[in-house]
Design a protein around this motif. Sequence first.
Motif, PDB file in Angstrom:
ATOM      1  N   ARG A   1       0.804  -1.223   0.000  1.00  0.00           N
ATOM      2  CA  ARG A   1       0.000   0.000   0.000  1.00  0.00           C
ATOM      3  C   ARG A   1       0.839   1.275   0.000  1.00  0.00           C
ATOM      4  O   ARG A   1       0.316   2.378   0.108  1.00  0.00           O
ATOM      5  CB  ARG A   1      -0.968  -0.010   1.185  1.00  0.00           C
ATOM      6  CG  ARG A   1      -1.927  -1.202   1.112  1.00  0.00           C
ATOM      7  CD  ARG A   1      -3.015  -1.164   2.144  1.00  0.00           C
ATOM      8  NE  ARG A   1      -3.846  -2.352   2.039  1.00  0.00           N
ATOM      9  CZ  ARG A   1      -4.830  -2.527   1.147  1.00  0.00           C
ATOM     10  NH1 ARG A   1      -5.099  -1.549   0.294  1.00  0.00           N
ATOM     11  NH2 ARG A   1      -5.521  -3.645   1.111  1.00  0.00           N
ATOM     12  N   CYS A   2       2.143   1.119  -0.091  1.00  0.00           N
ATOM     13  CA  CYS A   2       3.014   2.290  -0.218  1.00  0.00           C
ATOM     14  C   CYS A   2       2.965   2.823  -1.648  1.00  0.00           C
ATOM     15  O   CYS A   2       2.780   2.070  -2.604  1.00  0.00           O
ATOM     16  CB  CYS A   2       4.455   1.917   0.110  1.00  0.00           C
ATOM     17  SG  CYS A   2       4.787   1.635   1.861  1.00  0.00           S
ATOM     18  N   ASP A   3       3.163   4.131  -1.791  1.00  0.00           N
ATOM     19  CA  ASP A   3       3.365   4.708  -3.113  1.00  0.00           C
ATOM     20  C   ASP A   3       4.788   4.416  -3.562  1.00  0.00           C
ATOM     21  O   ASP A   3       5.695   4.239  -2.739  1.00  0.00           O
ATOM     22  CB  ASP A   3       3.128   6.216  -3.081  1.00  0.00           C
ATOM     23  CG  ASP A   3       1.666   6.566  -2.889  1.00  0.00           C
ATOM     24  OD1 ASP A   3       0.788   5.720  -3.155  1.00  0.00           O
ATOM     25  OD2 ASP A   3       1.384   7.706  -2.455  1.00  0.00           O
ATOM     26  N   ILE A   4       4.995   4.389  -4.880  1.00  0.00           N
ATOM     27  CA  ILE A   4       6.297   4.041  -5.437  1.00  0.00           C
ATOM     28  C   ILE A   4       6.749   5.133  -6.392  1.00  0.00           C
ATOM     29  O   ILE A   4       5.994   5.571  -7.268  1.00  0.00           O
ATOM     30  CB  ILE A   4       6.244   2.691  -6.167  1.00  0.00           C
ATOM     31  CG1 ILE A   4       6.022   1.562  -5.152  1.00  0.00           C
ATOM     32  CG2 ILE A   4       7.516   2.443  -6.956  1.00  0.00           C
ATOM     33  CD1 ILE A   4       5.912   0.201  -5.773  1.00  0.00           C
ATOM     34  N   LEU A   5       7.998   5.566  -6.216  1.00  0.00           N
ATOM     35  CA  LEU A   5       8.626   6.564  -7.081  1.00  0.00           C
ATOM     36  C   LEU A   5       9.874   5.950  -7.689  1.00  0.00           C
ATOM     37  O   LEU A   5      10.787   5.548  -6.957  1.00  0.00           O
ATOM     38  CB  LEU A   5       8.985   7.807  -6.260  1.00  0.00           C
ATOM     39  CG  LEU A   5       9.834   8.875  -6.950  1.00  0.00           C
ATOM     40  CD1 LEU A   5       9.085   9.495  -8.127  1.00  0.00           C
ATOM     41  CD2 LEU A   5      10.260   9.953  -5.946  1.00  0.00           C
ATOM     42  N   LEU A   6       9.921   5.855  -8.994  1.00  0.00           N
ATOM     43  CA  LEU A   6      11.094   5.349  -9.699  1.00  0.00           C
ATOM     44  C   LEU A   6      11.859   6.536 -10.272  1.00  0.00           C
ATOM     45  O   LEU A   6      11.318   7.301 -11.073  1.00  0.00           O
ATOM     46  CB  LEU A   6      10.673   4.396 -10.817  1.00  0.00           C
ATOM     47  CG  LEU A   6      11.778   3.900 -11.759  1.00  0.00           C
ATOM     48  CD1 LEU A   6      12.864   3.155 -10.990  1.00  0.00           C
ATOM     49  CD2 LEU A   6      11.190   3.024 -12.859  1.00  0.00           C
ATOM     50  N   VAL A   7      13.115   6.697  -9.843  1.00  0.00           N
ATOM     51  CA  VAL A   7      13.955   7.785 -10.341  1.00  0.00           C
ATOM     52  C   VAL A   7      15.084   7.169 -11.158  1.00  0.00           C
ATOM     53  O   VAL A   7      15.904   6.412 -10.635  1.00  0.00           O
ATOM     54  CB  VAL A   7      14.529   8.637  -9.199  1.00  0.00           C
ATOM     55  CG1 VAL A   7      15.288   9.849  -9.782  1.00  0.00           C
ATOM     56  CG2 VAL A   7      13.427   9.126  -8.267  1.00  0.00           C
ATOM     57  N   GLU A   8      15.123   7.510 -12.444  1.00  0.00           N
ATOM     58  CA  GLU A   8      16.081   6.910 -13.367  1.00  0.00           C
ATOM     59  C   GLU A   8      17.189   7.906 -13.697  1.00  0.00           C
ATOM     60  O   GLU A   8      16.945   8.954 -14.295  1.00  0.00           O
ATOM     61  CB  GLU A   8      15.372   6.468 -14.644  1.00  0.00           C
ATOM     62  CG  GLU A   8      14.307   5.393 -14.389  1.00  0.00           C
ATOM     63  CD  GLU A   8      13.580   4.973 -15.639  1.00  0.00           C
ATOM     64  OE1 GLU A   8      13.156   3.803 -15.698  1.00  0.00           O
ATOM     65  OE2 GLU A   8      13.420   5.809 -16.568  1.00  0.00           O
ATOM     66  N   ALA A   9      18.405   7.580 -13.292  1.00  0.00           N
ATOM     67  CA  ALA A   9      19.559   8.414 -13.604  1.00  0.00           C
ATOM     68  C   ALA A   9      19.929   8.260 -15.078  1.00  0.00           C
ATOM     69  O   ALA A   9      19.702   7.214 -15.690  1.00  0.00           O
ATOM     70  CB  ALA A   9      20.741   8.028 -12.723  1.00  0.00           C
ATOM     71  N   ASP A  10      20.520   9.311 -15.635  1.00  0.00           N
ATOM     72  CA  ASP A  10      20.902   9.270 -17.046  1.00  0.00           C
ATOM     73  C   ASP A  10      21.880   8.141 -17.317  1.00  0.00           C
ATOM     74  O   ASP A  10      21.764   7.412 -18.306  1.00  0.00           O
ATOM     75  CB  ASP A  10      21.554  10.592 -17.454  1.00  0.00           C
ATOM     76  CG  ASP A  10      20.571  11.759 -17.420  1.00  0.00           C
ATOM     77  OD1 ASP A  10      19.353  11.513 -17.397  1.00  0.00           O
ATOM     78  OD2 ASP A  10      21.037  12.918 -17.415  1.00  0.00           O
TER      79      ASP A  10
END
Length: 425
Positions: A193-202
């Motif tokens: 039930r957590c929100d998910i943030l995907l951060v993609e480095a260059d």
Amino acid sequence: MTVRMTVRLIRTARTAVTAATAVLVTLVSPAAGSVQAAGAATEQPNVERACDTAPAGQARCLALIRTDVHGGLGVRGPAAAAKARVGGADTAETELPAGYGPADLRAAYGLPSTGGEGQTIALVGAYDNPTAESDLAVYRATYGLPPCTADNGCFRKVNQRGDTEPLPASGGPSGWAVETALDLQMASAACPRCDILLVEADEPLMSDLGAAVDTAVALGATVVSNSYGGTEAHGTVGFAKNYSHPGVAVVAASGDSGYTIPPFPASYSSVIAVGGTSLTPADNDRGWQETAWGGSGSGCSAWVDKPAWQPDTDCPGRTIADISAVADPATGPAVYVTTTEQGSGGWTVVGGTSAASPYIAGVIALAGHPAAFSDASRLYSAPAQGLNDVTTGSTGTCHGNYLCTAVPGYDAPTGNGTPNGLSAF
């Protein structure tokens, strides 16, 4: 030469900046007479590293993919059977995929199936995985987890500057797409039930990955997981500031090369370093047993000073790990990934401490107190019943010393243990 003398010599090598890497390797080689890495991650049959060795100044993803598990495409298990009934199909893949699913891991670690609302877990990696969201949807549907999509606001994907476009180039050929799928799905398994943030480095440059961590925090992440590692060397400490965010839990994998010099960012004192275990069912009260996984990164930093809250005595610098969870590919989790160069894609089993890191990140978020984890100090004063003490297994040869051997209480391969419910978090 004793383990303690070897570690002190390693730290003395910091003065030889131009030859730091060569000196460090010499001091921990078998020829030095005291320390050698287990290398278990590369010795296991039917296991490959998703990412190749990284050049200097870059990090490598730490996912280990099973090459002998090819489970096909699409939703599996009861969800597939229900879909087939609605659609009038005659057949469906009704068996769950090989490897542990969320229910298995919840049982092994005594975790509740609810909680985590309002928490955001950020997963930081390099390059773009174009099928990250759709692969996550298949995984969550297979195991009956609530949908987590961009449309319902649960899932976000951004570049290292926090923008939704342009995203980096696809990382399929590099292996980072496997890492991304593993990270997203292990975080989901721990905290559905957590929100998910995907951060993609260059790119997997230290500067790009550090910027991605800063962006994750700026966008509201309460826990940040990093399943990659680079060689600790002169200049590494210059990026420590990117992994220090008071009030936010920053977690990193301890590496998959056994007993050796720790990788960054796990060696930073503001980071919770996560080691790995082999997890198997057992006929005991818990129903499971764990040993230190031979490939789990453990060791003594040559560059980062000992934190005041870390009490072990045979390492004058930062010791990793702090805590652990399942990582052995032989006893690893099921993962769904369709952007991959390893086979045709679909259901497989992936391990490495890069599986343990996002899982522990999910446990921290599930417990709801990530602000208490600006570093790992809380784990060193946690109630004993809140962690499973792992007392068997090793990550190399160190004459039984806790730096590479699981012992009662703290040890470097497994840290203070594995989750036993949420009281330690």
